[in-house]
Design a protein around this motif. Structure first.
Motif, PDB file in Angstrom:
ATOM      1  N   VAL A 189       0.788  -1.118   0.110  1.00 44.52           N
ATOM      2  CA  VAL A 189      -0.049  -0.034   0.037  1.00 44.52           C
ATOM      3  C   VAL A 189       0.849   1.270   0.241  1.00 44.52           C
ATOM      4  O   VAL A 189       0.523   2.444  -0.675  1.00 44.52           O
ATOM      5  CB  VAL A 189      -0.983   0.026   1.160  1.00 44.52           C
ATOM      6  N   ALA A 190       2.059   1.218   0.614  1.00 41.07           N
ATOM      7  CA  ALA A 190       2.858   2.203   0.705  1.00 41.07           C
ATOM      8  C   ALA A 190       3.457   2.447  -0.845  1.00 41.07           C
ATOM      9  O   ALA A 190       3.286   3.694  -1.180  1.00 41.07           O
ATOM     10  CB  ALA A 190       4.215   1.989   1.535  1.00 41.07           C
ATOM     11  N   ALA A 191       3.844   1.456  -1.537  1.00 44.89           N
ATOM     12  CA  ALA A 191       4.289   1.797  -3.009  1.00 44.89           C
ATOM     13  C   ALA A 191       3.112   2.424  -3.703  1.00 44.89           C
ATOM     14  O   ALA A 191       3.115   3.113  -4.543  1.00 44.89           O
ATOM     15  CB  ALA A 191       4.801   0.362  -3.509  1.00 44.89           C
ATOM     16  N   LYS A 236      -0.918   1.270 -13.928  1.00 41.46           N
ATOM     17  CA  LYS A 236      -1.064   2.269 -12.981  1.00 41.46           C
ATOM     18  C   LYS A 236      -0.018   1.645 -11.721  1.00 41.46           C
ATOM     19  O   LYS A 236       0.630   2.542 -11.290  1.00 41.46           O
ATOM     20  CB  LYS A 236      -2.233   2.787 -12.562  1.00 41.46           C
ATOM     21  N   ASN A 237      -0.197   0.529 -11.216  1.00 40.54           N
ATOM     22  CA  ASN A 237       0.220   0.113  -9.975  1.00 40.54           C
ATOM     23  C   ASN A 237       1.353  -1.192 -10.217  1.00 40.54           C
ATOM     24  O   ASN A 237       1.170  -2.317 -10.010  1.00 40.54           O
ATOM     25  CB  ASN A 237      -0.844  -0.308  -9.153  1.00 40.54           C
ATOM     26  N   HIS A 271      11.141  12.451  -8.706  1.00 44.02           N
ATOM     27  CA  HIS A 271      11.529  11.371  -8.119  1.00 44.02           C
ATOM     28  C   HIS A 271      11.211  10.266  -8.642  1.00 44.02           C
ATOM     29  O   HIS A 271      10.112  10.004  -9.283  1.00 44.02           O
ATOM     30  CB  HIS A 271      10.696  11.483  -6.721  1.00 44.02           C
ATOM     31  N   ASP A 272      12.465   9.425  -9.086  1.00 46.21           N
ATOM     32  CA  ASP A 272      12.095   8.396  -9.799  1.00 46.21           C
ATOM     33  C   ASP A 272      11.684   7.051  -9.192  1.00 46.21           C
ATOM     34  O   ASP A 272      11.069   6.400  -9.504  1.00 46.21           O
ATOM     35  CB  ASP A 272      13.466   7.886 -10.538  1.00 46.21           C
ATOM     36  N   THR A 273      12.322   6.937  -7.862  1.00 44.02           N
ATOM     37  CA  THR A 273      11.961   5.529  -6.990  1.00 44.02           C
ATOM     38  C   THR A 273      11.583   5.719  -5.716  1.00 44.02           C
ATOM     39  O   THR A 273      12.366   6.546  -5.023  1.00 44.02           O
ATOM     40  CB  THR A 273      13.387   5.211  -7.215  1.00 44.02           C
ATOM     41  N   MET A 274      10.941   4.467  -5.296  1.00 45.50           N
ATOM     42  CA  MET A 274      10.507   4.470  -3.881  1.00 45.50           C
ATOM     43  C   MET A 274      10.910   3.209  -3.457  1.00 45.50           C
ATOM     44  O   MET A 274      10.259   2.209  -3.889  1.00 45.50           O
ATOM     45  CB  MET A 274       9.045   5.049  -3.659  1.00 45.50           C
ATOM     46  N   GLY A 275      11.730   2.944  -2.499  1.00 44.11           N
ATOM     47  CA  GLY A 275      11.863   1.780  -1.840  1.00 44.11           C
ATOM     48  C   GLY A 275      11.446   1.858  -0.536  1.00 44.11           C
ATOM     49  O   GLY A 275      11.919   2.693   0.278  1.00 44.11           O
ATOM     50  N   THR A 276      10.789   0.850   0.109  1.00 45.48           N
ATOM     51  CA  THR A 276      10.250   0.674   1.535  1.00 45.48           C
ATOM     52  C   THR A 276      10.363  -0.548   2.005  1.00 45.48           C
ATOM     53  O   THR A 276      10.232  -1.681   1.247  1.00 45.48           O
ATOM     54  CB  THR A 276       8.801   0.834   1.452  1.00 45.48           C
ATOM     55  N   ILE A 277      11.095  -0.713   3.189  1.00 38.46           N
ATOM     56  CA  ILE A 277      11.294  -1.760   3.811  1.00 38.46           C
ATOM     57  C   ILE A 277      10.499  -1.910   5.287  1.00 38.46           C
ATOM     58  O   ILE A 277      10.687  -0.732   5.864  1.00 38.46           O
ATOM     59  CB  ILE A 277      12.763  -2.459   4.078  1.00 38.46           C
ATOM     60  N   ALA A 328       9.442  -3.458  -0.844  1.00 36.09           N
ATOM     61  CA  ALA A 328       8.800  -3.123  -2.100  1.00 36.09           C
ATOM     62  C   ALA A 328       9.648  -2.204  -2.650  1.00 36.09           C
ATOM     63  O   ALA A 328      10.170  -1.265  -1.993  1.00 36.09           O
ATOM     64  CB  ALA A 328       7.432  -2.814  -2.082  1.00 36.09           C
ATOM     65  N   CYS A 329       9.915  -2.130  -4.018  1.00 31.24           N
ATOM     66  CA  CYS A 329      10.875  -1.009  -4.793  1.00 31.24           C
ATOM     67  C   CYS A 329       9.952  -0.790  -6.007  1.00 31.24           C
ATOM     68  O   CYS A 329       9.591  -1.620  -6.712  1.00 31.24           O
ATOM     69  CB  CYS A 329      11.924  -1.431  -4.851  1.00 31.24           C
ATOM     70  N   THR A 330       9.477   0.470  -6.301  1.00 31.68           N
ATOM     71  CA  THR A 330       8.918   0.591  -7.423  1.00 31.68           C
ATOM     72  C   THR A 330       9.366   2.167  -8.251  1.00 31.68           C
ATOM     73  O   THR A 330       9.918   2.990  -7.526  1.00 31.68           O
ATOM     74  CB  THR A 330       7.147   1.077  -7.300  1.00 31.68           C
TER      75      THR A 330
END
Ligand code: SD4
Length: 347
Positions: free
Chosen positions: A66-68, A114-115, A202-208, A219-221
């Motif tokens: 959900v964060a991504a 989209k996702n 911003h190109d990238t979002m990584g969440t751990i 997750a990394c998107t």
């Protein structure tokens, strides 16, 4: 009758049996959980979405998804379909996800969906494969209920692309997020990376994340590096490069120039260093130094940053250049942004 020797042996056995659990109890560090860590300061709003799941004792894998999604859904944001296009003017998305059982799924070179992180999760859960790319990934997404979007560029991406076309030079801009923060005043849900004029670079979002049950996921998107060659795929959808999770040890994700991360299997290296006893920050530093060692001169011109957490909920980060921020949210503080230490820090 029990002999004296047998009795002593028996007594010694009971003592050691008792002392093993006592010793391991004494050694156990306090665990900070749940906790979620994301790349960049825009990760703070992303963490808040993850917290809606983690704060209710939800699973880390659901929290990172959900964060991504939250950032993928933001119009005029450079993560997801609002991101900068490739040099042919088309937005292509990469993403991967990994859970506590080493299940993983990935999509790359995905268009008009989209996702991507949710498609990656479906790859993980519904196929015998780890990675689907391009047309096949899109076909799979459509078969699984995702909608085909128009493919039109966001207003911001359109503007940036037109500007780029004047020279058509591929020059990744280091810490472009930070430079824009300085140039414009941020506002909105992803402040300070979300600007008055609606742009968001911003190109990238990584969440751990580590959940209440002590399980890790990540997750990394990304929309990848802007103005890349058509078909180019970076580190973000590659398990072991842009993201790696080992539920016994920890999790790591990266942002920056993907080619350099792939060369050293960056996040796998970070996790392996934590396995060898390093703290999350030390492990990230070792991976950064490995990249620099390969090409010390070139490393002055690009950015790579890693973030990591371990099984105890300890976290850390390290980058090549100054300017790599990351966001941490845990129960007691409501979320904070930190600036990672860097190899080429100004002294
Ligand atoms: C890539 N690592 O495609 C991504 C880009 C990135 O902030 O992290 N940008 O290489």
């Amino acid at each position: 009758m029990q002999s004296r020797r047998k009795f002593i042996r028996g007594a010694a056995f009971s003592w050691s049996a008792l002392s093993i659990p006592m010793l391991s109890f004494a050694k156990k560090a306090a665990v900070t959980k749940p906790i979620v860590v994301s790349t960049w300061d825009s990760g703070l709003a992303v963490n808040a979405e993850a917290w809606k799941v983690l704060g209710k004792s939800g699973k880390a894998i659901d929290a990172v998804e959900v964060a991504a999604n939250s950032i993928e859904n933001t119009i005029n944001c450079c993560v997801g379909l609002g991101g900068n296009p490739d040099r042919d003017g088309k937005v292509t998305l990469d993403a991967c996800i990994m859970d506590e059982k080493a299940n993983c799924g990935s999509v790359a070179f995905l268009e008009k969906i989209k996702n991507p992180i949710s498609v990656a999760r479906k790859v993980m859960e519904k196929t015998p494969h780890v990675m689907l790319v391009g047309e096949g990934a899109q076909q799979f997404a459509l078969e699984n209920g995702f909608t085909k979007e128009s493919g039109a560029l966001s207003a911001d991406a359109e503007k940036t692309y037109k500007e780029w076309l004047k020279k058509s030079e591929y020059k990744p801009v280091m810490n472009i997020e930070q430079q824009q923060i300085k140039a414009k005043k941020g506002h909105g849900p992803f402040a300070p990376n979300y600007f008055e004029d609606g742009s968001f670079n911003h190109d990238t979002m990584g969440t751990i994340a580590l959940d209440n049950s002590g399980d890790l996921s990540g997750a990394c998107t990304t929309s990848g590096m802007g103005f890349k060659m058509r078909g180019r795929v970076g580190d973000s959808p590659i398990i072991g490069a842009g993201l790696f999770v080992d539920n016994e040890i920890g999790a790591a994700t990266s942002s920056g120039q993907g080619e350099e991360v792939i060369r050293v299997c960056g996040t796998h290296l970070v996790v392996e260093m934590m396995r060898a006893g390093k703290t999350p920050k030390e492990a990230c530093k070792i991976a950064v130094e490995r990249i620099i060692k390969i090409n010390p001169e070139k490393a002055r011109d690009f950015q790579v940053g890693f973030i990591a957490i371990n099984k105890n909920g300890e976290y850390g980060a390290y980058s090549i250049q100054p300017g790599f921020s990351y966001s941490v949210t845990k129960a007691d503080d409501g979320g904070k942004v930190y600036m990672a230490e860097s190899h080429f820090a100004k002294k």
